[in-house]
Design an enzyme around this catalytic site. Structure first.
Site, PDB file in Angstrom:
ATOM      1  N   TRP A 100      41.984  39.557  44.931  1.00  0.00           N
ATOM      2  CA  TRP A 100      40.901  40.022  45.802  1.00  0.00           C
ATOM      3  C   TRP A 100      41.253  39.632  47.220  1.00  0.00           C
ATOM      4  O   TRP A 100      41.280  38.445  47.508  1.00  0.00           O
ATOM      5  CB  TRP A 100      39.553  39.395  45.407  1.00  0.00           C
ATOM      6  CG  TRP A 100      38.457  40.017  46.209  1.00  0.00           C
ATOM      7  CD1 TRP A 100      37.996  39.607  47.439  1.00  0.00           C
ATOM      8  CD2 TRP A 100      37.719  41.201  45.874  1.00  0.00           C
ATOM      9  NE1 TRP A 100      37.024  40.456  47.877  1.00  0.00           N
ATOM     10  CE2 TRP A 100      36.834  41.444  46.953  1.00  0.00           C
ATOM     11  CE3 TRP A 100      37.728  42.087  44.797  1.00  0.00           C
ATOM     12  CZ2 TRP A 100      35.957  42.534  46.963  1.00  0.00           C
ATOM     13  CZ3 TRP A 100      36.863  43.151  44.817  1.00  0.00           C
ATOM     14  CH2 TRP A 100      35.983  43.377  45.895  1.00  0.00           C
TER      15      TRP A 100
ATOM     16  N   ASN B 218      30.270  43.499  36.851  1.00  0.00           N
ATOM     17  CA  ASN B 218      30.929  42.487  37.662  1.00  0.00           C
ATOM     18  C   ASN B 218      29.925  41.393  38.018  1.00  0.00           C
ATOM     19  O   ASN B 218      28.923  41.650  38.684  1.00  0.00           O
ATOM     20  CB  ASN B 218      31.456  43.103  38.971  1.00  0.00           C
ATOM     21  CG  ASN B 218      32.155  42.059  39.836  1.00  0.00           C
ATOM     22  OD1 ASN B 218      33.233  41.591  39.485  1.00  0.00           O
ATOM     23  ND2 ASN B 218      31.538  41.653  40.931  1.00  0.00           N
ATOM     24  N   GLU B 219      30.199  40.201  37.542  1.00  0.00           N
ATOM     25  CA  GLU B 219      29.472  38.996  37.953  1.00  0.00           C
ATOM     26  C   GLU B 219      27.950  39.088  37.814  1.00  0.00           C
ATOM     27  O   GLU B 219      27.218  39.066  38.817  1.00  0.00           O
ATOM     28  CB  GLU B 219      29.815  38.634  39.404  1.00  0.00           C
ATOM     29  CG  GLU B 219      31.282  38.386  39.642  1.00  0.00           C
ATOM     30  CD  GLU B 219      31.587  37.867  41.046  1.00  0.00           C
ATOM     31  OE1 GLU B 219      30.703  37.945  41.913  1.00  0.00           O
ATOM     32  OE2 GLU B 219      32.698  37.375  41.265  1.00  0.00           O
TER      33      GLU B 219
ATOM     34  N   GLU C 264      39.517  38.688  39.810  1.00  0.00           N
ATOM     35  CA  GLU C 264      39.459  38.455  41.258  1.00  0.00           C
ATOM     36  C   GLU C 264      39.931  37.040  41.548  1.00  0.00           C
ATOM     37  O   GLU C 264      39.564  36.102  40.838  1.00  0.00           O
ATOM     38  CB  GLU C 264      38.030  38.578  41.826  1.00  0.00           C
ATOM     39  CG  GLU C 264      37.497  39.987  41.897  1.00  0.00           C
ATOM     40  CD  GLU C 264      36.080  40.061  42.466  1.00  0.00           C
ATOM     41  OE1 GLU C 264      35.692  39.206  43.289  1.00  0.00           O
ATOM     42  OE2 GLU C 264      35.359  40.991  42.056  1.00  0.00           O
TER      43      GLU C 264
ATOM     44  N   GLU D 174      32.118  42.479  53.352  1.00  0.00           N
ATOM     45  CA  GLU D 174      31.799  41.324  52.499  1.00  0.00           C
ATOM     46  C   GLU D 174      30.275  41.260  52.332  1.00  0.00           C
ATOM     47  O   GLU D 174      29.612  40.326  52.770  1.00  0.00           O
ATOM     48  CB  GLU D 174      32.408  40.048  53.097  1.00  0.00           C
ATOM     49  CG  GLU D 174      32.123  38.759  52.365  1.00  0.00           C
ATOM     50  CD  GLU D 174      32.457  38.745  50.866  1.00  0.00           C
ATOM     51  OE1 GLU D 174      33.250  39.588  50.401  1.00  0.00           O
ATOM     52  OE2 GLU D 174      31.901  37.888  50.166  1.00  0.00           O
TER      53      GLU D 174
HETATM   54  C1  BGC Z   1      32.678  39.763  44.386  1.00  0.00           C
HETATM   55  C2  BGC Z   1      33.314  40.531  45.506  1.00  0.00           C
HETATM   56  C3  BGC Z   1      33.255  39.691  46.781  1.00  0.00           C
HETATM   57  C4  BGC Z   1      34.077  38.445  46.535  1.00  0.00           C
HETATM   58  C5  BGC Z   1      34.154  37.516  47.720  1.00  0.00           C
HETATM   59  C6  BGC Z   1      33.002  38.296  44.367  1.00  0.00           C
HETATM   60  O1  BGC Z   1      31.833  37.572  44.161  1.00  0.00           O
HETATM   61  O2  BGC Z   1      32.898  40.377  43.159  1.00  0.00           O
HETATM   62  O3  BGC Z   1      32.680  41.759  45.639  1.00  0.00           O
HETATM   63  O4  BGC Z   1      33.677  40.378  47.901  1.00  0.00           O
HETATM   64  O5  BGC Z   1      33.534  37.721  45.472  1.00  0.00           O
HETATM   65  O6  BGC Z   1      32.903  37.015  48.037  1.00  0.00           O
END
Ligand code: BGC
Length: 448
Positions: free
Chosen positions: A399, A165-166, A351, A406
Site C-alpha cells: 500500500w 476490507n477492514e 496492505e 487518504e
Molecule cells: C485502508 C486504506 C488506507 C490505509 C492507510 C487502510 O486502513 O484500507 O484504504 O488508505 O489503511 O491509512
C-alpha cells in the site's frame, strides 16, 4: 540465490476505488457514502478534498497498468465501487460501470498481472445508506446480490476475491467515532454494524460457493498489542484491545463466536449474536488478508472510552506522517499469531506501507524517499521471517501503488511508491518503486 519467499510468491500493489479512480458519478454510477462525506465540510477533516478527480485512474487505467507492468508487478489488488455496478445498490445493473472493471481485469491479464478484487472498500451506495446502511439487517442480502453480480461476470478472470476490507475500520471510524463515512458517532450502532458486516461477509461467501470456482477471503487490519507493563490492569487492557481490533471479525468468521471481552468493552450497547448470525458469519474462507501498518503498546486508561485502554508513545521510535510507529517485527509477530490462532490459514498481506513527506520531484525526475525504502525493506524482511517460522504467506500487496486520497485526511498523506502530481496527474516512480521492482525481480533475494 535462495530466499524465504516461495517461487510463486505474489508480489503486488494495492489501491481502492474511491481513493484513486475519480469521476465517481461517471457513466451512470450511483453516489456513495464517501461522495456525500467528502463533500460535507462538517464531516471531512481535509475540507474541500474529495474523490472527484483523485488520481483520475478511471481515465488513465491503461497507462497505470502499463506502469505496473514496467515495475514488474505480478498482482494488483483493486476494489470495485459498488455504486458503479449497481447505482441503487441493488436491482438494476449498470453495464457501463461493470464494463470499467471488466476492462481493468482484461488489461491486467493481458499484461500478465493477476487481479485481486475487493468487493467493498468502504464506498457503500448512498441509496443503501438511506435505507439504514450497515445498520439494516437486509445489508447481508444486498451485499450478496452485488457479490453475485461481480462473480457471475468476472470469476475465472478474477481468481482471488475479497469480501470486505477492514470491517473494524468501517465500524470504528464510520459508526463509533465518526471520522469516516457515514460519520456516525454512536456506541449503540457500532456492534450492530459489526454484526451485519459479518453477516454480509458470510452471505457473499455463500453466494460465491454457488457461482465461483476459485478463492475468496476476508481482509482485516491487525495491530499487535503489547502490554506496556506486567500489571494486571495493563494486561487486561491489552486483551480487550486485542479482542476489539484483532479478534472482533476473525473470531466469528473462523471460529463462529465472538470474543467475550467485547461485551465488557461495549457495555449495555453490546448485542449478542444469534446462533443463525454466527453460523452465517462462519463460512469456509480460502485465505486471510492481513493489512499491517503498526503496533500498539497498550496500557489501561479508564478515561479512554469505550476501550479503557490507550497507546503508549515510544520516544525512540520513528513515526510516519500518519503518526504510526514504524515497527517491522510486529508484522512477523502478527502473521505467526494468525497462524497459531486461526488454524494456519493461507495468508496474503493485502496492505503494508507508509506515508512520509517526500521531497519535490527533482529535475531529472527522481524522488528520493529513503524512509519509505527502509520501511519496505524491513517489513518485507519481516514477512520472510514469518515464512521461515512456518506462516503460509503467499503474497504481499504494497500500500500503495499511487499517492491517493487518504480518506478524511485528504491528499497530504502520501502512501504511494509512485508520486502523483495532483495538478497535472503526472506519475513519477519514487526510489521506493525502483527498490520494489528489484525486490520482485530477485524474489526478495536483494534484501539479504
Ligand atoms: C485502508 C486504506 C488506507 C490505509 C492507510 C487502510 O486502513 O484500507 O484504504 O488508505 O489503511 O491509512
Amino acid at each position: 540465490m535462495t530466499t524465504s519467499f516461495p517461487d510463486d510468491f505474489l508480489w503486488g500493489c494495492a489501491t481502492a476505488a474511491y481513493q484513486i479512480e475519480g469521476s465517481p458519478l461517471a457513466d451512470g454510477a450511483g453516489a456513495s457514502i464517501w461522495q456525500r462525506f467528502s463533500h460535507d465540510p462538517r464531516l471531512m477533516a481535509a475540507k474541500g478534498e474529495t474523490g472527484d478527480i483523485a488520481c483520475d485512474h478511471y481515465h488513465r487505467m491503461a497507462d497505470d497498468v502499463a506502469m505496473m507492468k514496467e515495475m514488474g508487478l505480478k498482482a494488483y489488488r483493486f476494489s470495485a465501487a459498488w455504486g458503479r455496478v449497481l447505482p441503487d445498490g441493488i436491482g438494476r445493473v449498470n453495464e457501463a460501470g461493470l464494463g470499467f472493471y471488466e476492462r481493468l481485469v482484461d488489461t491486467l491479464l493481458a499484461n500478465g498481472i493477476e487481479p485481486l478484487c475487493t468487493l467493498y472498500h468502504w464506498d457503500l451506495p448512498a441509496a443503501l445508506d438511506d435505507k439504514g446502511g450497515w445498520l439494516n439487517r437486509d445489508s447481508a442480502e444486498w451485499f450478496a446480490e452485488y457479490g453475485r453480480t461481480m462473480f457471475e461476470r468476472l470469476d475465472g478472470r478474477v481468481k482471488k476475491w475479497v469480501t470486505l476490507n477492514e470491517p473494524w475500520v468501517i465500524t470504528d471510524g464510520g459508526y463509533l467515532h465518526g471520522a469516516l463515512a457515514p460519520g456516525h458517532k454512536n456506541v449503540f450502532e457500532a456492534p450492530i454494524a459489526s454484526r451485519n458486516l459479518m453477516r454480509a461477509h458470510g452471505a457473499a461467501v455463500k453466494a460465491y460457493r454457488e457461482v465461483g470456482k476459485h478463492e475468496i477471503g476476508l481482509v482485516v487490519n491487525l495491530e499487535p498489542k503489547y502490554a506496556a507493563s506486567e500489571s494486571p490492569d495493563d494486561k487486561a487492557a491489552t486483551a480487550r484491545a486485542t479482542a476489539y481490533m484483532n479478534r472482533q471479525y476473525l473470531d466469528p468468521a473462523i471460529h463462529g463466536k465472538c470474543p467475550a471481552e467485547l461485551a465488557e468493552v461495549f457495555g449495555e450497547a453490546w448485542v449478542d449474536w444469534s446462533a443463525e448470525d454466527l453460523a452465517l458469519a462462519k463460512q469456509k474462507i480460502d485465505f486471510v488478508g492481513v493489512n499491517y501498518y503498526t503496533r500498539n503498546v497498550t496500557r489501561a486508561d479508564p478515561t479512554n472510552w469505550p476501550l479503557a485502554a490507550n497507546m503508549v508513545r515510544q520516544p525512540l521510535a520513528t513515526y510516519t506522517t500518519t503518526d504510526w510507529e514504524v515497527f517491522p517485527r510486529g508484522l512477523t509477530d502478527v502473521l505467526l499469531w494468525v497462524k497459531d490462532n486461526y488454524g494456519d490459514p493461507a495468508i496474503y498481506i493485502t496492505e503494508n506501507g507508509a506515508a512520509f513527506f517526500d521531497p519535490p520531484v527533482a529535475e531529472q525526475g527522481r524522488i528520493e524517499d529513503p524512509l519509505r525504502v527502509s520501511y519496505l525493506r524491513h517489513h518485507i524482511a519481516a514477512v520472510g521471517k514469518a515464512i521461515e517460522q512456518g506462516a503460509d504467506v503467499r503474497g504481499y500487496m504494497l500500500w500503495s501503488l499511487l499517492d491517493n486520497l487518504e480518506w478524511s485526511l485528504g491528499y497530504s498523506k502520501r502512501f504511494g511508491i509512485v508520486h502523483v502530481n495532483f495538478g497535472t496527474q503526472e506519475r513519477t516512480l519514487k526510489d521506493s518503486a525502483k527498490f520494489y521492482r528489484e525486490v520482485i525481480a530477485t524474489n526478495g533475494a536483494c534484501l539479504s
